[in-house]
Design a protein around this motif. Structure first.
Motif: not given
Length: 468
Positions: A75-87, A332-338
């Motif tokens: 759900d939360k992995i950091g970065g932009e958007g909703a996933s960037g706001v940690f619980y 270079s790792r899993n760029l789509y999910c940082n």
């Protein structure tokens, strides 16, 4: 040794009920001789019956934490958007938010972030945090060995783990074999190129060798070598290096050491102190110059300083995922999910829940579930460890309820007996039988039938860091 003496007192009572006076005298003499050795730290005496209950607690605690963690997974992995706001802690009990792959859809396990249970009469399903560990236990048990060979690991993977081509499972109409990143690559290397472990994790063959995979599939080897992390590391060496190298392997070994030490703790101490002692010993396995060691030290120092866990988690994100300090390179790792499947950030997150949970199974799992990234994995790791330490009854007391006892390995894997339906008691029995063999073949110990115990020689445990 206080707990050992309590065990022997109980044993004397049972003997007095079932034996003649002469029998009691003879058997008591033998036990006291063993205790004298234990007092000199030459051996450790562990009840097999008590250990079975602990293993039951492991499977139950891991299942509760695994399924609860799936609610917030990715759900939360950091970065932009909703996933960037940690619980934060305030989000417990509130609405679950969509994961990065949920296409705007929250988890179908629970509308809210809360514990997921299977009630009495129901069945727990396997997931990637339990199924490969189950498979490794099954392979040790059926092959009657203490060290799995490369061929036994390969044969087990190819028999029990489906490929996308032959899997009977589908998710949203697409084939699903419940493998990801390094696990998937290792499976492909075995199936398509005929490679054996440890070549399946060699960086030249498997570019995902530094991902999280081994951290959630190999902790159980620590329980197969009670109080002997040196033996546990020996048993886990090849299974870990089926998918992991370097920091990913060291983090996995940290968990293995923790699990082995769970039977060495001074139970007269508060759970918080027991956990901290285990962690301080397991830290020795991490090379000091590794980012895994520096992540551990960072979290520990912040915990000791009294900082809130949310602040530590947020700073881990900035320090490692954003700034990539201490050699933590995920560019270079899993760029789509940082880099969210990387070993490092998930290991760091797990140490947050370990310290701040302070040995309380409910609080530890809550923090793990809310911390972010691949949240079901740290939750399952610590749910399993703490479940082992408090046993089935301790879990039931903590949650104030009874739980399902059955387990369906065929939810994710295949070709096991009884159409994949097992139960925690039988699984614990198999674990005890494996340990019987480990105690004799690997430790040079004994099984004492008179009081249903293991006598485990305690040697100087070398858990200094490995180089690979």
């Amino acid at each position: 040794m206080a707990s050992t003496y309590r065990l022997v007192i109980i044993f004397f009572i049972l003997l007095s009920i079932s034996c003649t006076k002469d029998d009691v005298s003879d058997k008591s003499s033998n036990i006291l001789q063993n205790l004298e050795k234990a007092e000199n730290n030459s051996v450790r005496i562990i009840s097999r019956a008590a250990y079975k209950n602990s293993l039951y607690g492991f499977w139950l605690g891991q299942s509760i934490a695994n399924w609860t963690g799936l609610v917030t997974e990715m759900d939360k992995i950091g970065g932009e958007g909703a996933s960037g706001v940690f619980y934060t802690r305030n989000d417990w009990g509130k609405a679950d938010q969509p994961s990065i792959w949920g296409q705007g859809i929250p988890s179908d396990l629970s509308d809210n972030i809360d514990f997921v249970f299977e009630d009495e009469g129901s069945i727990w399903g396997s997931d990637d945090d339990t199924d490969i560990e189950y498979m490794y236990q099954y392979l040790l048990y059926t092959n009657k060995v203490t060290i799995l060979s490369p061929e036994q690991i390969r044969d087990g993977w190819l028999k029990h783990i489906y490929s996308d081509e032959n899997t009977p499972f589908t998710v949203e109409g697409k084939p699903e074999n419940y493998l990801w990143v390094s696990n998937q690559r290792a499976h492909d290397l075995m199936a398509n190129r005929g490679l054996l472990p440890p070549e399946t994790s060699h960086p030249d063959n498997n570019k995902d060798y530094d991902m999280i995979d081994a951290q959630l599939t190999t902790e159980i080897f620590g329980f197969f070598a009670p109080s002997r992390p040196d033996i546990a590391l020996k048993m886990a060496y090849l299974p870990i290096r089926t998918t992991a190298r370097e920091n990913a392997a060291w983090a996995s070994e940290f968990y293995v050491v923790m699990y082995s030490l769970a039977s060495s703790v001074d139970k007269s101490l508060p759970m918080k102190e027991q956990i901290q002692w285990m962690a301080s010993i397991a830290r020795k396995r991490l090379p000091n110059d590794s980012y895994s060691a520096k992540m551990f030290d960072f979290v520990k120092s912040r915990y000791q300083a009294g900082d809130k866990w949310e602040a530590v988690r947020d700073d881990l994100y900035q320090k490692y995922q954003v700034n990539q300090e201490d050699g933590y390179d995920i560019s270079s790792r899993n760029l789509y999910c940082n880099g969210c499947f990387a070993s490092g950030i998930n290991f760091a997150s797990s140490i947050v829940s370990l310290f701040y949970g302070e040995g309380d199974i409910i609080e530890t799992v809550k923090i793990a579930v809310l911390s972010g990234w691949d949240s079901d994995n740290p939750a399952a790791t610590w749910g399993g460890l703490l479940g082992f330490m408090i046993g089935q009854s301790g879990i039931e007391e903590a949650f104030g309820r009874k739980f399902a006892t059955q387990f369906n390995i065929h939810r994710t894997r295949g070709y096991f007996p009884n159409n994949g339906l097992d139960d925690f008691s039988n699984m614990a029995n198999h674990g005890v039988e494996i340990i019987d063999r480990v105690v004799i073949e690997q430790m040079g110990g004994k099984i004492v039938q008179e009081n249903d115990s293991w006598i485990i020689p305690m040697q100087t445990n070398d858990i200094s860091p490995s180089n690979n």
